[in-house]
Scaffold this motif. Structure first.
Motif, PDB file in Angstrom:
ATOM      1  N   TYR A 196      -8.051  14.387  -4.975  1.00 43.97           N
ATOM      2  CA  TYR A 196      -8.960  15.214  -4.407  1.00 43.97           C
ATOM      3  C   TYR A 196     -10.534  14.962  -5.022  1.00 43.97           C
ATOM      4  N   GLU A 197     -10.651  14.825  -6.223  1.00 45.27           N
ATOM      5  CA  GLU A 197     -12.063  14.583  -6.863  1.00 45.27           C
ATOM      6  C   GLU A 197     -12.307  13.242  -6.374  1.00 45.27           C
ATOM      7  N   GLU A 199     -11.739  11.594  -3.546  1.00 42.98           N
ATOM      8  CA  GLU A 199     -11.975  12.012  -1.840  1.00 42.98           C
ATOM      9  C   GLU A 199     -13.311  12.689  -1.996  1.00 42.98           C
ATOM     10  N   CYS A 200     -13.456  13.879  -2.738  1.00 43.56           N
ATOM     11  CA  CYS A 200     -14.711  14.456  -2.700  1.00 43.56           C
ATOM     12  C   CYS A 200     -16.024  13.655  -3.125  1.00 43.56           C
ATOM     13  N   LYS A 201     -15.599  12.718  -4.027  1.00 40.93           N
ATOM     14  CA  LYS A 201     -16.755  11.872  -4.311  1.00 40.93           C
ATOM     15  C   LYS A 201     -17.049  10.722  -3.029  1.00 40.93           C
ATOM     16  N   ARG A 203     -16.579  11.332   0.070  1.00 37.22           N
ATOM     17  CA  ARG A 203     -17.117  12.053   0.999  1.00 37.22           C
ATOM     18  C   ARG A 203     -18.698  12.638   0.886  1.00 37.22           C
TER      19      ARG A 203
END
Length: 594
Positions: A196-197, A199-201, A203
């Motif tokens: 998740y981290e 993917e956030c990075k 994005r």
């Protein structure tokens, strides 16, 4: 020791120069480590790690508790040497260096969690924290009852340091019990938090990239054109003035086009739009004149280019003649082998460039001849017909314009009558405004009447020109008939003369030119020698003819030229060793003599 636990290798700058081996060996000796060079070889072969310069200090290991550092990455050609790591409550023993490295799974994206297996049964979270805290900041430890756990670090690079401990044997204290020992197996672990981290990075990076691209596109995007104003009488007068100006014509035409497409034309504004369209039509003659000037400039530029190219060709011919004269035996024998090679290469290059330029010049002349022939083919009668049709179309246009002006006059008269009727009914306050309108209308009427008179004069002039053109056409037709009669009579005379000349043709069969090929050769050689008034050698003539036909030989050309003594003559030029035979064209001289 506890206070310096979080020191990392990156935060300790190495101030010793690597180029000085004695200083490097002294520093490593003070720390109790074996002095090693950059290639992995010992600087001091007889070094004993137990004998340090500072007595009483045990040998230091990079993974010792209190230092909290991991050795830098080892080059692939240098053998990795792992050593014993001492912790407060446990000891880590390195694996056998001869065994292959432990296998690991594929690294997940954004991995910050490791799987640690082979823990001792009596191992606690405190012991695990003590061992792996040296690799970096530990965020969470999830321990299982089956001797394994998952450790999550703060950064991704700390996972690589933790993998360094894979294969080490761990022993709690000094106990040799089976429950107090184990072999560590460290591997990458797949965690949802890490993914998740990551993917956030990703994005966030994609958003930044899109923002950067948008800024680049906006920076390179051309500015949008200014909006077209809405129609009004004031704007119409401004656009009408701009249409008369050559510099502002394109902008005004675009505005006029937009207004027409928007549907601004109605019964009230039709006259204004017609006057603007008429002023736009007046620019056609200007554009045609500009095109003619540009075509004239292009023709002048072509002439300049042709003259410059012919001058360049003359210089190329001179250079090639220099090379040919240098390649003759009387000068060739005095050059060295390298000089001869260079001269022959230069000669070939110059001939190739000269041929390319010559072909280009011949192509330009061929195009000009084709254009001239196209112009000669055009019949003068057709030209007159086109002129007549153009005049007829102009007369028709003038008629239409005359009718439209009459209709406009009728409309203005009706408006004047309506204004006169309203004038009696209106109050005295409106009298002044109506008088002004009447004056304006009267001025407009006067202007339209003057324009009508001009149009009628032009109409009369065009009719007179039409009558002249018709008379010219009748004269040309009569001339054509007389010419046809003359041609028929001349063809009869030619037929009679051909019958008389039949016996003369038999006598011509005994001429020195025996075939059509020889006649072609005579024509080409005569044109070539006419261009070279000072004559040319037989080799130069043959080299020119061999470009057209490779089968031509010098003996054939020389025999043909000696046979035609009244057309070609041979002269000797030069003195002594520079004596040279040159052929010249003398056909015109023989004609004068005869």
């Amino acid at each position: 020791a506890d206070g310096s636990r979080n020191l990392s290798l990156d935060s300790i700058p190495m101030g010793l120069p690597m180029s000085d081996p004695t200083a490097w060996a002294t520093a490593m000796n003070n720390l109790g480590m074996a002095p090693m060079g950059m290639t992995g070889q010992p600087l001091l072969p007889d070094f004993d790690p137990a004998l340090g310069m500072m007595t009483g200090i045990p040998p230091i290991n990079p993974m010792m508790p209190g230092l909290g550092i991991v050795p830098p990455p080892i080059p692939p050609d240098m053998p990795a040497v792992k050593e014993i790591i001492h912790c407060k409550s446990c000891t880590l023993f390195p694996p056998n260096p001869h065994l292959p490295p432990p296998a690991t799974r594929e690294r997940p994206p954004g991995c910050k969690t490791v799987f640690v297996g082979g823990l001792p049964e009596n191992g606690t979270e405190q012991i695990i924290m003590e061992v792996f805290e040296q690799c970096g900041e530990v965020i969470a430890i999830r321990k299982s009852k089956k001797n394994f756990c998952h450790i999550r670090f703060a950064e991704e690079f700390m996972v690589d340091k933790a993998l360094y401990l894979s294969g080490y044997r761990i022993r709690l204290g000094s106990s040799t019990d089976k429950k107090d020992t184990g072999r560590l197996h460290v591997d990458f672990a797949q965690a949802r938090d890490d993914l998740y981290e990551w993917e956030c990075k990703q994005r966030m990076l994609a958003r930044e990239e899109r923002h950067r691209r948008r800024l680049e596109e906006e920076r390179f995007r051309p500015p949008s054109p200014p909006p077209v104003v809405h129609y009004s009488d004031h704007e119409c007068s401004i656009v009408a003035e701009k249409l008369k100006d050559d510099t502002k014509f394109s902008e005004a035409v675009q505005t006029l086009l937009t207004w027409i497409e928007r549907g601004e034309v109605n019964r009230r504004t039709a006259n204004n739009f017609y006057s603007m369209i008429q002023s736009a039509n007046s620019h056609i003659r200007r554009l045609v004149n500009e095109k003619a000037t540009h075509e004239k400039e292009m023709e002048e530029a072509k002439e300049k280019f042709k003259l410059a190219l012919s001058g360049i060709l003359v210089q190329f011919e001179q250079i090639v003649a220099v090379y040919h004269s240098a390649s003759k035996q009387k000068a060739w024998d005095h050059f060295t082998k390298a000089q001869r090679k260079n001269i022959s290469v230069w000669c070939k290059q110059a001939e190739e460039i000269r041929n390319i330029h010559n072909d280009e010049l011949m192509g330009i002349r061929r195009e000009e001849e084709m254009e001239m022939s196209d112009e000669e083919i055009e019949d003068p009668a057709e030209m007159k017909e086109t002129e007549e049709s153009a005049l007829v179309s102009q007369v028709e246009a003038l008629k239409e314009e005359n009718d439209s002006l009459r209709w406009q006059l009728d409309a203005y008269r009706n408006e004047v009558e309506l204004l006169k009727q309203e004038q009696g009914k209106a109050s005295r306050d409106e009298d002044t405004t109506k008088e002004q309108q009447l004056k304006l209308l009267q001025q407009a009427l006067q202007g339209m009447q003057q324009h009508l008179l001009k149009v009628q004069d032009e109409y009369k002039k065009r009719e007179a020109e039409l009558e002249k053109v018709r008379e010219d056409k009748l004269k040309i037709e009569t001339l054509l008939e007389t010419l046809k009669e003359q041609e028929s009579s001349s063809s009869r005379i030619c037929a009679c003369s051909q019958e008389k000349e039949c016996p003369a043709e038999k006598t011509l069969s005994n001429s020195p030119v025996k075939s059509e090929r020889e006649a072609l050769l005579v024509g080409i050689i005569s044109t070539f020698l006419h261009v070279h008034p000072f004559g040319a050698s037989i080799e130069y003539i043959c080299s020119y003819l061999q470009r057209l036909d490779t089968k031509i030989c010098t003996t054939e050309v020389e025999v043909l030229m000696t046979r035609l003594q009244h057309t070609f003559k041979q002269e000797l030029s030069g003195v002594g060793a520079s004596l040279e035979k040159r052929w010249k064209f003398c056909g015109f001289d023989e004609l004068k003599m005869t």
